[in-house]
Write a protein that holds these residues in place. Structure first.
Motif: not given
Length: 396
Positions: A40, A43, A261
């Protein structure tokens, strides 16, 4: 490994399943996703959820809760940068001076050297080659002391590829839980669930240590070995006891605030229901194919090679001998790499002096590497093996 793997032409000492790219990972999923869409990009790249991304911990919770009555909460899982960090955190958080630890052996050196470095007394619970690398629970009982705090297991086992079966795990739990105070059981399960010689329908199929109803258990896993994704550096600690997870999380604040992440997004995709079956199916298929190649090599050279055939994981422990005497495994590995480009790991250098003549072979690499490497090793056996010194000659 660090010294020789960069120059090896055929690295069959590697313990990870054949690595894959993000593109290949996407192709294994039932829901076709572009590698460009796997991350993503919108993000914000802050620390993220400190204990680990919810999506990833939910996937792990689902895996640990399969086939058991008691679900494992995602809150009982802590994400770490690989299993090596997970192992260290468990030991650093829970073991110290005055404690006694019993460690399943042979195994990854970290599991017994780190508790010793922290001031704990360590005894080795030795699996024996003449018994197919099985362990004896009567010996375990004799090793236990009033100060015994932890029993450390490696299941499936590195370097042998053996497993601690269901009934044996039950016995270990009975022994640990009957002690006062109860003994923690810490199981390094990084090669789980790469089972290729035993299936879940077998009554002795080894479940995760978390599946057997004992609260004081800890399991460590990662994406590196069974899941071909060592490069994303994602591992985890899981326990039925939230206090244990809490202690590890508190210690992790001084080492790693959180895990990338980006890595966790890839890990969550790999362990999702749409992807995990294709990924594991690929790796189990490679393991079966390559183990057959290795078995043919051992049989062809049975005058010089002996082993207990692995049933899980990515590694085999093969004894090389001549005239009934073990060869110098360090010298064997050096000469093999020099003459053929094939890399093995010497057992006595890496796993204990008593494993003279043993080499660890990592056979879940790309099949072409294993096939070509064993072909080169066959030439070495024919032309060079008689010149490898025996251990008795080295001692003299």
């Amino acid at each position: 490994m660090d010294e020789y793997e960069t120059t090896a032409k055929y690295n069959i000492a590697e313990t990870c399943s054949a690595s894959i790219s993000m593109k290949e990972l996407c192709e294994l999923s039932e829901v076709k996703t572009s590698a460009n869409d796997l991350i993503d990009l919108t993000k914000p790249l802050g620390y993220g959820e400190i204990r680990g991304a919810t999506e990833l911990r939910n996937s792990l919770s689902r895996l640990y809760s399969s086939r058991v009555l008691s679900l494992l909460s995602p809150d009982n899982i802590l994400i770490t940068p690989g299993a090596i960090a997970a192992n260290f955190l468990v030991l650093y958080s829970l073991v110290g001076p005055g404690d006694h630890v019993i460690c399943h052996y042979p195994t990854y050196q970290q599991l017994y050297s780190v508790p010793a470095s922290l001031g704990a007394e360590v005894d080795l619970w030795k699996a024996k080659p003449e018994k197919g690398w099985n362990v004896d629970t009567e010996e375990l009982k004799q090793l236990i002391k009033p100060s015994t705090k932890m029993i450390i297991l490696n299941n499936p086992q590195n370097p042998t590829g053996a497993v601690l079966k269901n009934s044996l795990l039950q016995e270990i739990i009975e022994i640990a839980s009957s002690h006062s105070p109860p003994i923690m059981i810490f199981s390094d399960e990084v090669y789980r669930p790469l089972f290729h010689g035993i299936t879940p329908v077998d009554s002795q199929f080894p479940p995760s240590i978390l599946s057997l109803g004992y609260r004081n258990t800890i399991a460590v896993g990662s994406l590196s070995k069974a899941y071909s994704l060592a490069g994303i550096r994602v591992g985890w600690i899981a326990s039925r006891n939230p206090d244990i997870v809490g202690q590890c999380a508190a210690a992790r604040d001084y080492t790693t605030i959180s895990v990338s992440q980006l890595d966790q997004q890839v890990a969550a995709f790999a362990l999702s229901p749409n992807t995990i079956h294709g990924l594991l199916g690929r790796n189990i298929g490679i393991a079966k194919t390559n183990l057959e190649l290795l078995e043919k090599f051992v049989i062809k050279h049975d005058e010089f090679c002996s082993w207990t055939k692995p049933v899980a994981g990515t590694t085999a422990f093969v004894l090389f001998s001549r005239d009934g005497q073990p060869v110098d495994a360090v010298e064997l590995c050096k000469r093999v790499q020099e003459k053929t480009g094939v890399m093995f790991v010497p057992g006595d250098r890496c796993f204990g002096a008593e494993f003279r003549g043993y080499v660890r072979i990592g056979y879940v690499n790309h099949t072409s590497v294993v096939k070509e490497g064993l072909a080169e090793m066959t030439k070495f056996m024919r032309r060079e093996f008689d010149d490898v010194p025996l251990m008795d000659d080295v001692a003299q």
